[in-house]
Design a protein around this motif. Sequence first.
Motif, PDB file in Angstrom:
ATOM      1  N   ALA A   1      86.908 -15.755 -54.876  1.00 44.30           N
ATOM      2  CA  ALA A   1      87.002 -16.398 -53.562  1.00 44.30           C
ATOM      3  C   ALA A   1      86.693 -15.356 -52.490  1.00 44.30           C
ATOM      4  O   ALA A   1      86.977 -14.161 -52.670  1.00 44.30           O
ATOM      5  CB  ALA A   1      88.396 -16.977 -53.352  1.00 44.30           C
ATOM      6  N   SER A   2      86.128 -15.801 -51.403  1.00 42.17           N
ATOM      7  CA  SER A   2      85.834 -14.895 -50.306  1.00 42.17           C
ATOM      8  C   SER A   2      87.133 -14.273 -49.800  1.00 42.17           C
ATOM      9  O   SER A   2      88.129 -14.958 -49.601  1.00 42.17           O
ATOM     10  CB  SER A   2      85.140 -15.665 -49.180  1.00 42.17           C
ATOM     11  N   ALA A   3      87.125 -12.959 -49.613  1.00 38.77           N
ATOM     12  CA  ALA A   3      88.311 -12.266 -49.115  1.00 38.77           C
ATOM     13  C   ALA A   3      88.159 -11.947 -47.634  1.00 38.77           C
ATOM     14  O   ALA A   3      89.083 -12.131 -46.853  1.00 38.77           O
ATOM     15  CB  ALA A   3      88.561 -10.988 -49.906  1.00 38.77           C
ATOM     16  N   SER A   4      87.004 -11.459 -47.248  1.00 36.94           N
ATOM     17  CA  SER A   4      86.730 -11.185 -45.838  1.00 36.94           C
ATOM     18  C   SER A   4      85.261 -10.805 -45.708  1.00 36.94           C
ATOM     19  O   SER A   4      84.583 -10.551 -46.695  1.00 36.94           O
ATOM     20  CB  SER A   4      87.620 -10.056 -45.307  1.00 36.94           C
TER      21      SER A   4
ATOM     22  N   GLY B   1      96.195  -6.548 -50.788  1.00 37.76           N
ATOM     23  CA  GLY B   1      96.991  -7.728 -50.469  1.00 37.76           C
ATOM     24  C   GLY B   1      96.420  -8.551 -49.335  1.00 37.76           C
ATOM     25  O   GLY B   1      95.431  -8.191 -48.714  1.00 37.76           O
ATOM     26  N   ARG B   2      97.099  -9.648 -49.077  1.00 36.07           N
ATOM     27  CA  ARG B   2      96.647 -10.601 -48.051  1.00 36.07           C
ATOM     28  C   ARG B   2      97.393 -10.453 -46.730  1.00 36.07           C
ATOM     29  O   ARG B   2      97.023 -11.056 -45.741  1.00 36.07           O
ATOM     30  CB  ARG B   2      96.853 -12.023 -48.564  1.00 36.07           C
ATOM     31  N   THR B   3      98.460  -9.685 -46.724  1.00 38.12           N
ATOM     32  CA  THR B   3      99.289  -9.560 -45.526  1.00 38.12           C
ATOM     33  C   THR B   3      98.693  -8.538 -44.577  1.00 38.12           C
ATOM     34  O   THR B   3      98.412  -7.405 -44.970  1.00 38.12           O
ATOM     35  CB  THR B   3     100.718  -9.125 -45.921  1.00 38.12           C
ATOM     36  N   THR B   4      98.502  -8.926 -43.338  1.00 36.86           N
ATOM     37  CA  THR B   4      97.972  -8.013 -42.322  1.00 36.86           C
ATOM     38  C   THR B   4      99.112  -7.479 -41.464  1.00 36.86           C
ATOM     39  O   THR B   4     100.193  -8.064 -41.406  1.00 36.86           O
ATOM     40  CB  THR B   4      96.969  -8.740 -41.403  1.00 36.86           C
ATOM     41  N   TYR B   5      98.862  -6.369 -40.789  1.00 34.88           N
ATOM     42  CA  TYR B   5      99.859  -5.834 -39.862  1.00 34.88           C
ATOM     43  C   TYR B   5     100.189  -6.875 -38.797  1.00 34.88           C
ATOM     44  O   TYR B   5     101.350  -7.073 -38.449  1.00 34.88           O
ATOM     45  CB  TYR B   5      99.323  -4.566 -39.199  1.00 34.88           C
ATOM     46  N   LEU B   6      99.163  -7.515 -38.270  1.00 38.08           N
ATOM     47  CA  LEU B   6      99.384  -8.471 -37.188  1.00 38.08           C
ATOM     48  C   LEU B   6     100.315  -9.605 -37.618  1.00 38.08           C
ATOM     49  O   LEU B   6     101.184 -10.020 -36.850  1.00 38.08           O
ATOM     50  CB  LEU B   6      98.050  -9.040 -36.698  1.00 38.08           C
ATOM     51  N   SER B   7     100.158 -10.086 -38.860  1.00 38.13           N
ATOM     52  CA  SER B   7     101.009 -11.188 -39.310  1.00 38.13           C
ATOM     53  C   SER B   7     102.461 -10.748 -39.497  1.00 38.13           C
ATOM     54  O   SER B   7     103.365 -11.576 -39.474  1.00 38.13           O
ATOM     55  CB  SER B   7     100.471 -11.784 -40.614  1.00 38.13           C
ATOM     56  N   ARG B   8     102.702  -9.456 -39.666  1.00 32.71           N
ATOM     57  CA  ARG B   8     104.061  -8.930 -39.846  1.00 32.71           C
ATOM     58  C   ARG B   8     104.655  -8.370 -38.562  1.00 32.71           C
ATOM     59  O   ARG B   8     105.840  -8.046 -38.520  1.00 32.71           O
ATOM     60  CB  ARG B   8     104.053  -7.818 -40.894  1.00 32.71           C
ATOM     61  N   LEU B   9     103.843  -8.243 -37.530  1.00 31.54           N
ATOM     62  CA  LEU B   9     104.278  -7.596 -36.296  1.00 31.54           C
ATOM     63  C   LEU B   9     105.163  -8.525 -35.468  1.00 31.54           C
ATOM     64  O   LEU B   9     104.762  -9.621 -35.093  1.00 31.54           O
ATOM     65  CB  LEU B   9     103.050  -7.169 -35.482  1.00 31.54           C
ATOM     66  N   ASP B  10     106.363  -8.080 -35.233  1.00 32.16           N
ATOM     67  CA  ASP B  10     107.273  -8.777 -34.325  1.00 32.16           C
ATOM     68  C   ASP B  10     108.231  -7.734 -33.758  1.00 32.16           C
ATOM     69  O   ASP B  10     108.110  -6.539 -34.028  1.00 32.16           O
ATOM     70  CB  ASP B  10     108.008  -9.937 -35.022  1.00 32.16           C
TER      71      ASP B  10
END
Length: 184
Positions: free
Chosen positions: A69-72, A141-150
């Motif tokens: 599958a396409s990753a990026s 992995g699939r997790t980005t910094y932006l998705s974890r940033l809070d």
Amino acid sequence: MAEVGDVSDVSDVRIRCRMNVIVKARPVAAPRLYRPPKHLRHSLNPDPRLEALSRWVDVLFPKQRFHIASASADASFRRYFRITFDDAETPSLIVMDAPPSHEDCRPFIRVAALLASAGVHVPRVIEQDLAQGFLLLSDLGRTTYLSRLDATTADALYGDALDALVRIQAAERPDFLPEYDRAL
């Protein structure tokens, strides 16, 4: 005698050409064509690079079923695909497709090794086929910094990022990378 378009006996075909010359032709066995995996068969727009990449992965993992599958995408001719396996024990991997006519994988390999030696978390090059422009990489992995940033993770994530930048700067070697200029 069969005329063009009238091929009732495929074992011995005679064709009358314009100049009343009879050409006798025997059918040639059709070459065995590569049959792509199921996930590629339904595509209306066949992708020869993706088919070649799939064959390469199949050679690397001959006894394992996998999915691509396409990753990026990249801001160049490079494409990245995530390979997942049917068995739960094999971790997912990333395959980089960099057409050799447009991209050279060797600088990527050199820089990845330089950054890894400096302790920066980068994909590990597992296999390579430079002639085809394929690299098999570890999957970060699939997790980005932006998705974890809070608000609760910002200090730790920014601290990790700044630490990585310091390691990258410290890893620089004379004449290892070209000097940055507008042409780059």
